[in-house]
Design a protein around this motif. Structure first.
Motif, PDB file in Angstrom:
ATOM      1  N   ARG A   9      49.696  39.581  39.502  1.00  0.00           N
ATOM      2  CA  ARG A   9      48.844  39.189  38.366  1.00  0.00           C
ATOM      3  C   ARG A   9      47.821  40.269  38.046  1.00  0.00           C
ATOM      4  O   ARG A   9      47.585  40.589  36.885  1.00  0.00           O
ATOM      5  CB  ARG A   9      48.110  37.879  38.675  1.00  0.00           C
ATOM      6  N   HIS A 115      41.634  29.462  29.824  1.00  0.00           N
ATOM      7  CA  HIS A 115      42.214  30.107  31.012  1.00  0.00           C
ATOM      8  C   HIS A 115      42.743  29.062  31.997  1.00  0.00           C
ATOM      9  O   HIS A 115      43.827  29.227  32.563  1.00  0.00           O
ATOM     10  CB  HIS A 115      41.130  30.974  31.663  1.00  0.00           C
TER      11      HIS A 115
ATOM     12  N   HIS B 115      37.405  33.216  44.605  1.00  0.00           N
ATOM     13  CA  HIS B 115      38.620  32.900  43.853  1.00  0.00           C
ATOM     14  C   HIS B 115      39.155  34.138  43.131  1.00  0.00           C
ATOM     15  O   HIS B 115      40.366  34.390  43.114  1.00  0.00           O
ATOM     16  CB  HIS B 115      38.300  31.779  42.862  1.00  0.00           C
ATOM     17  N   ASP B 119      42.657  36.052  43.747  1.00  0.00           N
ATOM     18  CA  ASP B 119      43.523  36.263  42.582  1.00  0.00           C
ATOM     19  C   ASP B 119      43.946  37.731  42.485  1.00  0.00           C
ATOM     20  O   ASP B 119      45.094  38.039  42.155  1.00  0.00           O
ATOM     21  CB  ASP B 119      42.738  35.841  41.333  1.00  0.00           C
ATOM     22  N   LEU B 120      43.023  38.630  42.811  1.00  0.00           N
ATOM     23  CA  LEU B 120      43.310  40.066  42.697  1.00  0.00           C
ATOM     24  C   LEU B 120      44.284  40.563  43.760  1.00  0.00           C
ATOM     25  O   LEU B 120      44.988  41.542  43.543  1.00  0.00           O
ATOM     26  CB  LEU B 120      42.017  40.882  42.828  1.00  0.00           C
ATOM     27  N   LEU B 121      44.283  39.902  44.918  1.00  0.00           N
ATOM     28  CA  LEU B 121      45.015  40.486  46.048  1.00  0.00           C
ATOM     29  C   LEU B 121      46.210  39.672  46.533  1.00  0.00           C
ATOM     30  O   LEU B 121      47.099  40.212  47.177  1.00  0.00           O
ATOM     31  CB  LEU B 121      44.050  40.714  47.225  1.00  0.00           C
ATOM     32  N   LEU B 276      37.423  48.202  43.620  1.00  0.00           N
ATOM     33  CA  LEU B 276      37.721  46.797  43.350  1.00  0.00           C
ATOM     34  C   LEU B 276      36.905  46.232  42.191  1.00  0.00           C
ATOM     35  O   LEU B 276      37.320  45.255  41.547  1.00  0.00           O
ATOM     36  CB  LEU B 276      37.476  45.966  44.615  1.00  0.00           C
ATOM     37  N   HIS B 279      38.604  45.906  38.731  1.00  0.00           N
ATOM     38  CA  HIS B 279      39.589  44.822  38.697  1.00  0.00           C
ATOM     39  C   HIS B 279      38.903  43.458  38.658  1.00  0.00           C
ATOM     40  O   HIS B 279      39.368  42.550  37.968  1.00  0.00           O
ATOM     41  CB  HIS B 279      40.512  44.909  39.919  1.00  0.00           C
ATOM     42  N   LEU B 282      37.639  42.893  35.123  1.00  0.00           N
ATOM     43  CA  LEU B 282      38.750  42.580  34.224  1.00  0.00           C
ATOM     44  C   LEU B 282      39.227  41.146  34.443  1.00  0.00           C
ATOM     45  O   LEU B 282      39.472  40.391  33.494  1.00  0.00           O
ATOM     46  CB  LEU B 282      39.886  43.584  34.476  1.00  0.00           C
ATOM     47  N   ASN B 283      39.327  40.753  35.713  1.00  0.00           N
ATOM     48  CA  ASN B 283      39.782  39.405  36.028  1.00  0.00           C
ATOM     49  C   ASN B 283      38.797  38.359  35.522  1.00  0.00           C
ATOM     50  O   ASN B 283      39.172  37.381  34.877  1.00  0.00           O
ATOM     51  CB  ASN B 283      39.971  39.281  37.548  1.00  0.00           C
ATOM     52  N   GLY B 285      36.680  38.797  33.184  1.00  0.00           N
ATOM     53  CA  GLY B 285      36.698  38.871  31.718  1.00  0.00           C
ATOM     54  C   GLY B 285      37.700  37.912  31.124  1.00  0.00           C
ATOM     55  O   GLY B 285      37.419  37.221  30.139  1.00  0.00           O
ATOM     56  N   GLY B 286      38.874  37.833  31.713  1.00  0.00           N
ATOM     57  CA  GLY B 286      39.889  36.902  31.217  1.00  0.00           C
ATOM     58  C   GLY B 286      39.501  35.450  31.451  1.00  0.00           C
ATOM     59  O   GLY B 286      39.872  34.574  30.691  1.00  0.00           O
ATOM     60  N   ARG B 287      38.731  35.208  32.517  1.00  0.00           N
ATOM     61  CA  ARG B 287      38.338  33.833  32.847  1.00  0.00           C
ATOM     62  C   ARG B 287      37.225  33.311  31.946  1.00  0.00           C
ATOM     63  O   ARG B 287      37.260  32.155  31.520  1.00  0.00           O
ATOM     64  CB  ARG B 287      37.808  33.778  34.281  1.00  0.00           C
ATOM     65  N   ASP B 288      36.189  34.111  31.747  1.00  0.00           N
ATOM     66  CA  ASP B 288      35.016  33.588  31.020  1.00  0.00           C
ATOM     67  C   ASP B 288      34.119  34.655  30.412  1.00  0.00           C
ATOM     68  O   ASP B 288      33.107  34.332  29.814  1.00  0.00           O
ATOM     69  CB  ASP B 288      34.185  32.675  31.940  1.00  0.00           C
ATOM     70  N   PHE B 289      34.466  35.931  30.558  1.00  0.00           N
ATOM     71  CA  PHE B 289      33.619  37.079  30.206  1.00  0.00           C
ATOM     72  C   PHE B 289      32.121  36.865  30.462  1.00  0.00           C
ATOM     73  O   PHE B 289      31.280  37.231  29.650  1.00  0.00           O
ATOM     74  CB  PHE B 289      33.921  37.670  28.828  1.00  0.00           C
ATOM     75  N   GLY B 290      31.800  36.349  31.655  1.00  0.00           N
ATOM     76  CA  GLY B 290      30.397  36.296  32.073  1.00  0.00           C
ATOM     77  C   GLY B 290      29.890  34.896  32.354  1.00  0.00           C
ATOM     78  O   GLY B 290      30.223  33.967  31.634  1.00  0.00           O
TER      79      GLY B 290
END
Lengths: 426, 426
Positions: A9, A115, B115, B119-121, B276, B279, B282-283, B285-290
């Motif tokens: 992902r 999301h 979380h 998700d990243l790893l 890290l 990443h 970016l992750n 950002g997709g969830r809630d951008f802050g």
């Protein structure tokens, strides 16, 4: 030093091109930004927020409740007020409104709920249907879930039911209907086009989703993104698509406080269809077990006092003037330029500009460079097209935002843009 | 009506057993809860929050900045203050502290960052190593990512380096080292045991992770969860594991405002290792951008004014009294009962109680029912053991929290629990 071994992902996550634009705006403080989706700063509700926050924190029991952990789903009184707000917007008496406050989830902006819903439904290779163009932060996030997107054309009244039906029919013939999980519609003053889905199209789109759900063997979720619903400047907006979902089974209606009140509170919410709220709560529980409880307690007071509705009234006047300034400047700036057209939105924050096909509006094209030199920033329209393998991305569109800049700045910015366009015209 | 077709992740998501316990507490308002991880309500910082919020919202420019969108990574001034806070806690001069404020990400509680890092790893089948027992909301969330967990025993000083090394060695022999992505250590007053990782173990655990990273061919992330770090009641806590990571390459140090200030603000943060942070942004950002920008601006003022440190001092006194009340009540209540032991934490919110093996502490066992009838609620220890296929979950442990209840209630609750235990003793 070896690198971290990223998950699939994380490796699939696409960079959000908007980061570049934001950095560009920061590097050039003299730029007129017609790019950012930020809201008008002058009208942010500092006084109302200060008053309600002071009252809330002065009452010991209320202060303690707001500063303690809340629930994952969201503050119960706020959810009740939001359920009533949605009923009122749709003109439905509260006792005849399908669902209840228990079907509402409060999230960190409506983006978090988008999301979460994608996380709940999309496996790699699953299909999400959306407008062409669409809100790019959502469609960008979908790539990390491995979603395939299929786009449906928009016309003057948003997504055309016939085009949606044709797309679904085509997927059916390809045996792909079982992979279709979500139909995503931004139903009011769409980001990026400013287009509002026509009233007569709303029940028809719902009916199509319902029929193809039967054919797919599972319920396809109709995600109705109504982030800009309250920001309507002309007339009364149509009822939501969810208004027609009398059993409350198909539509997730998403709204936010970011546009009609204050993005700094980072609070959005959704009214979910039956069978989904438990999964959404479980999913959000793993992520953060609840968004800022203090902000939620504050917003309950803001709504109950009537200050939310009053603030929306104020904003309508503020943004109407900005929208009018942008449309008037476009009329002036592009008078006599052939092959240029733009939307005339009745609300929201965006105007969608289409230039002659020969003009490449992309970040590395000549127009973008000319515009930067002239001191104006825009969002290249190409960012707003989801990656549909069956389509070619148009290169000559632009998203213009009238949210941040004042009317004089908007007029100036459009003039600069028009001169940049004239400079690159063949 | 057909059901929605859920993603594999949604189908794998495990129900969080804590939901049942919270619902049980709500159904029985007379219960003494030694279960919830909530914080003490009386000491929540209503006055400090009110003062800083009023000042922030009274300054027009500051109010507008706080009510507007922020950045995904978090408010820059707050991140700088947090970087200085972490340096101070570790006794490192700011100019010799590896990394910078740009390596800090502010999240919706530290849970969100846990979380995001997973998700990243973590791909399905990847391995996360954690303590036996561990913080169950994190290990629960891992199941949705398809992670396999391998647990390492704890003794009086937390995770034993020898046991961690033996586990990694065993995975290496099984050819599984390439799948090991994260070693998770709660380094101060661990949830659920209250144990603090011994000072001499810190560099050794880091060294093991470093050596096995070389063997794995990728960097294994050492996630140091320091949520309870500030809540130390006896003496000075040891430096963080991250203190020994002089190149800033291996450790993600996670802390929060939920325990040492106010959970209602829902703000946590992490200092991430090189490579890290981009990443993570970016992750997120997709969830809630802050996360809530208003809460972040508030917290910057709370720290800069010294009110954060002052509040932590107050809390230490409040919780020390509660911890002492619980330990004294345990001494009284279980005097002469054989086979019962408990931890004596120097901080945090938890005491870990081990009962004779014959006693099943689970939700459907006789003790839980007896305790409910006696009017006391606890967390069955079995929830705190991550699903390690090579181990059998002990059935006779209990997590006790002294966070919510006052000292008299704690004493009363422990007395009720002790009588329930005596009632079910063979």
């Amino acid at each position: 030093m070896a690198a971290f071994s990223l998950s699939q992902r994380a490796r699939d996550a696409a960079d959000q091109p908007i980061s570049y634009l934001m950095a560009e705006a920061l590097r050039n403080p003299g730029l007129i930004s017609l790019a950012a989706g930020f809201v008008d700063s002058q009208s942010l509700p500092a006084a109302a927020t200060a008053r309600h926050m002071a009252e809330l924190l002065a009452e010991p029991a209320a202060a303690r409740a707001a500063l303690q952990y809340g629930t994952t789903q969201g503050e119960p009184r706020l959810r009740q007020l939001l359920f009533e707000h949605l009923a009122k917007l749709d003109g439905v008496p509260i006792d005849r409104m399908p669902g209840s406050a228990d079907d509402i989830v409060v999230t960190t902006g409506s983006q978090q709920l988008l999301h979460v819903l994608a996380d709940l439904l999309v496996d790699p290779g699953d299909i999400v249907i959306c407008g062409w163009p669409s809100y790019f932060v959502f469609t960008g996030a979908l790539t990390a879930f491995g979603a395939a997107t299929r786009a449906v054309d928009l016309d003057h009244a948003g997504m055309a039911p016939e085009a949606l039906e044709a797309t679904l029919r085509q997927l059916q013939h390809g045996g792909l209907l079982p992979r279709v999980k979500i139909v995503y519609v931004c139903s009011y003053h769409q980001n990026p086009t400013g287009l509002t889905l026509g009233e007569d199209r709303r029940p028809r789109i719902l009916d199509i989703v319902r029929r193809f759900s039967d054919l797919a063997g599972h319920r396809i979720l109709l995600v109705e993104d109504a982030a800009y619903r309250e920001l309507t400047y002309d007339g009364t907006p149509p009822p939501s698509i969810r208004r027609y979902d009398t059993t409350g089974d198909h539509v997730a209606l998403l709204q936010t406080f970011s546009k009609p009140f204050a993005p700094g509170l980072k609070a959005g919410y959704g009214l979910l269809p039956t069978g989904l709220v438990e999964h959404a709560i479980l999913n959000k529980g793993g992520r953060d077990f609840g968004s800022s409880n203090l902000c939620q307690h504050l917003l309950g007071r803001v709504i109950a006092s009537g200050d939310f509705d009053r603030h929306v009234q104020t904003l309508r006047g503020v943004y109407r003037a900005k929208r009018d300034a942008m449309l008037a400047a476009l009329d002036r700036g592009f008078a006599g330029v052939e092959g240029v057209s733009w939307t005339r939105p009745t609300g929201g924050l965006y105007v969608w500009l289409t230039l002659p096909q020969a003009i490449d509006t992309g970040r590395h094209g000549p127009l973008f460079a000319h515009a930067l030199r002239a001191g104006v920033l825009f969002v290249p329209g190409e960012y707003c097209y989801p990656p549909d393998p069956t389509r070619t991305v148009p290169r000559s569109t632009i998203r213009l935002s009238f949210g941040v800049t004042d009317p004089a700045g908007i007029a100036d910015g459009i003039e600069r843009l028009a001169s940049a366009v004239r400079a690159v015209l063949p």
